[in-house]
Scaffold this active site. Sequence first.
Site, PDB file in Angstrom:
ATOM      1  CG  HIS A 121     -25.666 -22.521  -5.556  1.00  0.00           C
ATOM      2  ND1 HIS A 121     -24.832 -22.829  -6.597  1.00  0.00           N
ATOM      3  CD2 HIS A 121     -25.723 -21.164  -5.511  1.00  0.00           C
ATOM      4  CE1 HIS A 121     -24.399 -21.719  -7.170  1.00  0.00           C
ATOM      5  NE2 HIS A 121     -24.916 -20.693  -6.521  1.00  0.00           N
ATOM      6  CB  VAL A 158     -19.370 -25.534   0.398  1.00  0.00           C
ATOM      7  CG1 VAL A 158     -19.104 -27.015   0.201  1.00  0.00           C
ATOM      8  CG2 VAL A 158     -20.646 -25.324   1.193  1.00  0.00           C
ATOM      9  CG  HIS A 194     -21.333 -24.452  -6.709  1.00  0.00           C
ATOM     10  ND1 HIS A 194     -21.312 -24.192  -5.369  1.00  0.00           N
ATOM     11  CD2 HIS A 194     -21.221 -23.258  -7.329  1.00  0.00           C
ATOM     12  CE1 HIS A 194     -21.175 -22.903  -5.174  1.00  0.00           C
ATOM     13  NE2 HIS A 194     -21.128 -22.300  -6.354  1.00  0.00           N
TER      14      HIS A 194
END
Length: 281
Positions: free
Chosen positions: A37, A176, A34
């Site tokens: 990464h 994130v 996602h």
Amino acid sequence: MEIITSIQEMQKRIQQLKSDGKTIGFVPTMGFLHEGHLTLVEKAREKADLVVMSIFVNPLQFGPNEDFDRYPRDIERDEKLASEANVDLLFYPTVDEMYKSKHTFKVTVQDKVNILCGSKRPGHFDGVATVLIKLFNIVQPTYAFFGMKDAQQVAIVSSLITEFNFPIELVPVETVREVDGLAKSSRNVYLTESERKEAVAISQSLKLAGRLIQGGEENPLEIQKRMETHIMEHTSAEIDYIEIYSFPDLKTVTSISGLVLIAVAIRFTNVRLIDNMTFDV
Ligand code: PAF
């Protein structure tokens, strides 16, 4: 993007690259990539000549009642995403390739481990440390990139690198988040529609902690209590923990000062989610 599945071939390739003087940025993952990464890959691109990613769902770090078999896997999608993110080399070994050798040794993490997720997942960080020792020896990176989403892992990897003398620079990368603040995770797919809406309360509770600290609150118990109330009022989840430690040594604090980690884990019907923030006071 080159894809390598054999340890021996990987070591040969890395040796070639290193003799050409290339620096290597390493992003170890368990796949089902996602944005979190891909941000690690982006940071690796900025710092190193070449980016190596590993995809390996490591059975050693899953407990007997955990989701190893059910852990989401989609290698075709992962290959596409990694290649689009300009990963140079993808290491994708099988379980047999990684663990076919004898188990003469057992790695045990004995500090920083009986708290946070470590206390709920006995043996988890032993498995993480084992696979990372292997991956670091196979990939021999110059830099290794880890998301701060798992802050306990970052703290433990930092000790692993120091204590086992790996010539590797650890680069922690900020979590994130989705637009509403939910930390990105491969496990978010297990949330029901209504739980997905409620899950925003996790990051909200951490932001609330930040505001309390900024306002001068020094008592960790008071902060925990306020976060707990926020989560209980806004979700149907069960709170696993809300804990506050110094970072990266992960010691209990009696008053908020220096760099502190505030970490939360909550349990929805089919998934347990974690999140954290650090605050420098
Ligand atoms: O954070 C993860 O995805 C895993 O713990 C890691 C570092 C890839 C080791 O298996």
